[in-house]
Design a protein around this motif. Structure first.
Motif, PDB file in Angstrom:
ATOM      1  N   PRO A   1      -2.192  -8.275  -1.197  1.00  0.00           N
ATOM      2  CA  PRO A   1      -3.029  -7.104  -0.920  1.00  0.00           C
ATOM      3  C   PRO A   1      -3.103  -6.162  -2.119  1.00  0.00           C
TER       4      PRO A   1
ATOM      5  N   ARG B   1      -4.524  -2.121  -3.254  1.00  0.00           N
ATOM      6  CA  ARG B   1      -5.029  -0.816  -2.835  1.00  0.00           C
ATOM      7  C   ARG B   1      -5.802  -0.218  -4.004  1.00  0.00           C
TER       8      ARG B   1
ATOM      9  N   GLU C   1      -7.909  -0.767   1.159  1.00  0.00           N
ATOM     10  CA  GLU C   1      -6.919  -1.837   1.077  1.00  0.00           C
ATOM     11  C   GLU C   1      -7.655  -3.172   1.134  1.00  0.00           C
TER      12      GLU C   1
ATOM     13  N   ASP D   1      -7.342  -7.319   1.227  1.00  0.00           N
ATOM     14  CA  ASP D   1      -6.402  -8.378   1.570  1.00  0.00           C
ATOM     15  C   ASP D   1      -7.144  -9.715   1.591  1.00  0.00           C
TER      16      ASP D   1
ATOM     17  N   LEU E   1      -8.975   3.285   3.899  1.00  0.00           N
ATOM     18  CA  LEU E   1      -7.795   4.071   4.258  1.00  0.00           C
ATOM     19  C   LEU E   1      -8.087   5.565   4.316  1.00  0.00           C
TER      20      LEU E   1
ATOM     21  N   SER F   1      -4.617   8.877   2.617  1.00  0.00           N
ATOM     22  CA  SER F   1      -4.382   7.431   2.681  1.00  0.00           C
ATOM     23  C   SER F   1      -2.934   7.090   2.992  1.00  0.00           C
TER      24      SER F   1
ATOM     25  N   GLU G   1       2.095   2.235  -5.085  1.00  0.00           N
ATOM     26  CA  GLU G   1       1.275   1.474  -4.147  1.00  0.00           C
ATOM     27  C   GLU G   1      -0.206   1.426  -4.494  1.00  0.00           C
TER      28      GLU G   1
END
Length: 737
Positions: A132, A134, A151, A153, A169, A315, A322
């Motif tokens: 994933p 971000r 995000e 994925d 997000l 978020s 992250e």
């Protein structure tokens, strides 16, 4: 487009040279602006201009594509912070141009940038991520600044192929923040002082100056930024890494436009913009403090970091560990100070330069919108589910404001049907004749009114009568709301975007605005010219509505009239009333005094001045002004009643009684109806209470249900009657009864 010019070319050409110019039609959708300047005899809305642009693009695309563009899947990219009424105008423009757009065919620009970054040719993001990701998109254009955090994925379906799942997000959307704000501040702080010297400008004159010279400021800013970049690149320095205080000291020159419509015509003048002057004007935007700034006239004048910080907080991710990438997009990223401010902030919060990527500033949004259209046509679903970026609340007069939808909801909301609020709102008082409903959006920085309307309710509706509200927000962020009395389901209002349907008799100001608009459009269709009197009727009607958007429309019309007819006294009087509605009493006083200086024989202008002086606490000045009005027009009830109130404020109660008695006699013996108007009741009640005659005050209060709308709609009696609400004296009077 033939003799039409749009975009930047329009800003550089005088419309009087035979061109019809539209410099910023998309940005002008906010507030449903009406164009005047550069249009000759044409009276048109931005959505009409956009429809013409879309049709022109279709005609150019057809030969290249070999097919009718209207048969292709269509997606329109819009700013995430485009207000709700603007979204409806965009869809209307597309439909006028023959495009079969539906709910969900709008894609927000940060989403389009992300799609291009994933699937486009530039390869901004990894094609085959191992897990994933971000990603934040910072998109700042001419009039809006949108920041979205996503995000991404990648999952495998039956071992074949890859499918990107994209989840939004957070969205931090700041409408009225962008390059236009930079230009306005440069015109205000750098150009205007050079032209005016020590002579100050009134707020109205300053508005006209900025309107005429914002594009001059824009051209000077762009020329200066290009010169700064040239010097930095010659010295082998990357623009995005150079602090603005280290920019070379350069200057560019230009000439402002003449500004008519003021006491003294502001002449055209040669001006200079230096590096120091530009940075001083833009200092609020360059602040490293994300919370620094304020909203001025609906625009955010403050740090460019506010939207980014807000989105990162919403978020709920740690940007240092992250957040994988930050993509910068939007025309304003061409200015060297924008990427520097963002990069410096990222360094402070732990985002290294390697994670900052730059989108294609020319084609990223367009390619992303095309990708969105293709995915939607193939699958029936958008590649990224739209998400609500703001809290949505509802206020019904006399009730507490209620949050009805929280930010972050996936749209449409609810997924099917409508959300019904059956026990949240009630009629607050006995014997109300009107209920006000306001829908608003709330973000960290501000609460923005989306729409505010009122509808008449049956007389003698008891306090506590339930009001049911049903709501739906579609995938294009269009709001559909209905509010109605439970016991009278046919009495209420229905809102679809900016379209409002009111059951039963519409409020007086709504009928007035509707009538003025119809008369204007009929005149334009037959003669090509909007009648001055009807324009002023429309400006006055818009100023009376419970809606900041309507107030902006009123200002737009009045700016046009005053610019072209500076000796039109009624325009200045309506401007005074509008400023009064906005609680700018000093501005109201200036408007009324200007109207009187042009036309000393219209009694409402002088009475309006006396009334606003009284509201400002200057009762002695009010007595001086109103005594002359009452003497000159003894049969004018408005002047007599306000004069009596001014005398009462001075403690001259017996003189106030005498003034009132003369007013009633003059009123009853005139050709007008002897009924009291709703706006007059509060004045007379206060006069009687001041001298201890409560019985007479109660007798007047009994006439409230029979009060009529005054025929003289040039003064505040009409305004006060229409704008009864939580802050109106009429509310306390209704409670007392």
């Amino acid at each position: 487009m033939g003799r039409y010019l749009v975009g930047e070319d329009a800003g550089r050409v005088d419309g009087s040279k035979g061109f019809k110019t539209f410099a910023s039609a998309k940005s002008d959708l906010t507030g449903n602006r009406i164009y005047f300047g550069g249009l000759g005899s044409i009276f048109v809305k931005p959505s009409n201009v956009l429809a013409e642009i879309i049709m022109e693009l279709q005609s150019r695309a057809a030969p290249a594509l070999g097919i009718d563009a209207r048969t292709l899947p269509t997606t329109i990219a819009v700013p995430a912070s485009l207000p709700y009424d603007g979204r409806k105008e965009i869809l209307d423009a597309a439909r006028k141009a023959g495009l079969p757009v539906r709910e969900g065919d709008l894609v927000e620009e940060p989403v389009a940038v992300l799609l291009d970054s994933i699937f486009g040719p530039a390869g901004i993001l990894p094609k085959n991520p191992t897990g994933p990701m971000r990603v934040a998109v910072y998109d700042i254009g001419a009039g809006t600044c949108d920041v979205a955090v996503f995000e991404l994925d990648m999952t495998h379906r039956n071992g074949t192929g890859q499918d990107f799942r994209i989840k939004p997000l957070a969205i931090g959307d700041y409408d009225r923040l962008g390059g236009d704000n930079f230009d306005i501040e440069i015109a205000r702080k750098a150009l205007m002082p050079q032209v005016m010297g020590e002579r100050g400008l009134s707020p109205e004159e300053a508005r006209l100056f900025i309107k005429q010279n914002r594009l001059v400021a824009k051209c000077l800013k762009e020329e200066l930024c290009r010169a700064i970049e040239t010097v930095l690149l010659r010295d082998n320095r990357q623009c995005a890494k150079v602090p603005p205080m280290e920019y070379p000291a350069l200057k560019v020159t230009g000439r402002t436009n003449e500004v008519p419509g003021t006491d003294l015509i502001i002449p055209a003048k040669d001006v200079t913009l230096t590096t120091e002057m530009m940075l001083l004007a833009l200092r609020p935007f360059l602040s490293p403090d994300a919370d620094e700034g304020e909203i001025e006239e609906g625009r955010w004048v403050g740090s460019l970091l506010g939207p980014l910080e807000f989105a990162l907080i919403q978020s709920d991710i740690d940007p240092e560990t992250e957040l994988d990438f930050l993509i910068l997009s939007g025309a304003c990223c061409r200015a060297p100070f924008v990427p520097y401010v963002i990069s410096a902030y990222c360094a402070q919060i732990g985002i290294p330069p390697g994670k900052i990527r730059h989108a294609d500033l020319d084609l990223s949004v367009e390619r992303g919108a095309a990708i969105h259209a293709g995915v939607l046509a193939l699958t029936g679903h958008p590649p990224i589910a739209p998400v609500l970026g703001e809290d949505i609340g509802l206020w019904v007069y006399g009730n507490r404001p209620e949050l009805i939808v929280e930010a972050g909801r996936i749209l449409p909301y609810p997924p099917t049907g409508e959300q019904v609020f059956a026990d949240a709102f009630f009629v607050p008082e006995d014997n109300l004749d009107r209920l006000v409903v306001e829908l608003y959006a709330r973000s960290r920085k501000s609460r923005k009114r989306i729409i505010r309307k009122s509808f008449d309710i049956p007389q003698h509706t008891p306090a506590g009568a339930p009001v049911t509200v049903s709501l739906r927000i579609d995938a294009s962020k269009m709001i559909h709301l209905k509010a109605a009395l439970v016991d009278y389901p046919d009495v209420g209002l229905t809102i679809h975007g900016e379209d409002v349907r009111i059951s039963g008799r519409a409020p007086d100001e709504e009928e007035w605005v509707k009538s003025a608009r119809e008369n204007i459009h009929k005149a334009v269709e037959t003669t090509g010219t909007a009648p001055l009197n009807e324009l002023l009727n429309l400006a006055h009607g818009e100023s009376l509505r419970h809606n900041e958007t309507s107030w902006r429309k009123s200002h737009e019309i009045l700016d046009h009239v005053i610019e072209n007819h500076p000796r039109e006294a009624r325009a200045w009087n309506i401007l005074g009333l509008l400023r009064w509605t906005e609680n700018d009493l000093s501005g109201a006083e200036r408007g009324f005094r200007k109207a009187i200086s042009i036309d000393a024989h219209t009694r409402s202008y002088r009475t309006n001045l006396g009334y606003v002086l009284l509201e400002m606490g200057r009762s002695a000045d009010a007595v001086h002004v109103l005594a002359a009005a009452h003497t000159r027009w003894p049969d004018y009830p408005y002047a007599g009643e306000i004069y009596a109130r001014a005398l009462e404020a001075e403690g001259k109660y017996q003189d106030a009684v005498t003034a009132r008695q003369k007013t009633i006699v003059a009123y009853s013996t005139s050709s007008k109806s002897p009924l009291l108007y709703a706006g007059e009741i509060s004045w007379l009640v206060r006069l009687y209470e001041g001298i201890g005659e409560r019985a007479k005050a109660d007798e007047i209060l009994k006439q409230k249900d029979h009060a009529s709308t005054p025929p003289d709609v040039t003064g505040p009696p009409y305004k006060e009657a229409l704008l009864a609400g939580p802050d109106s004296p009429q509310r306390s009077l209704a409670s007392a009864s």
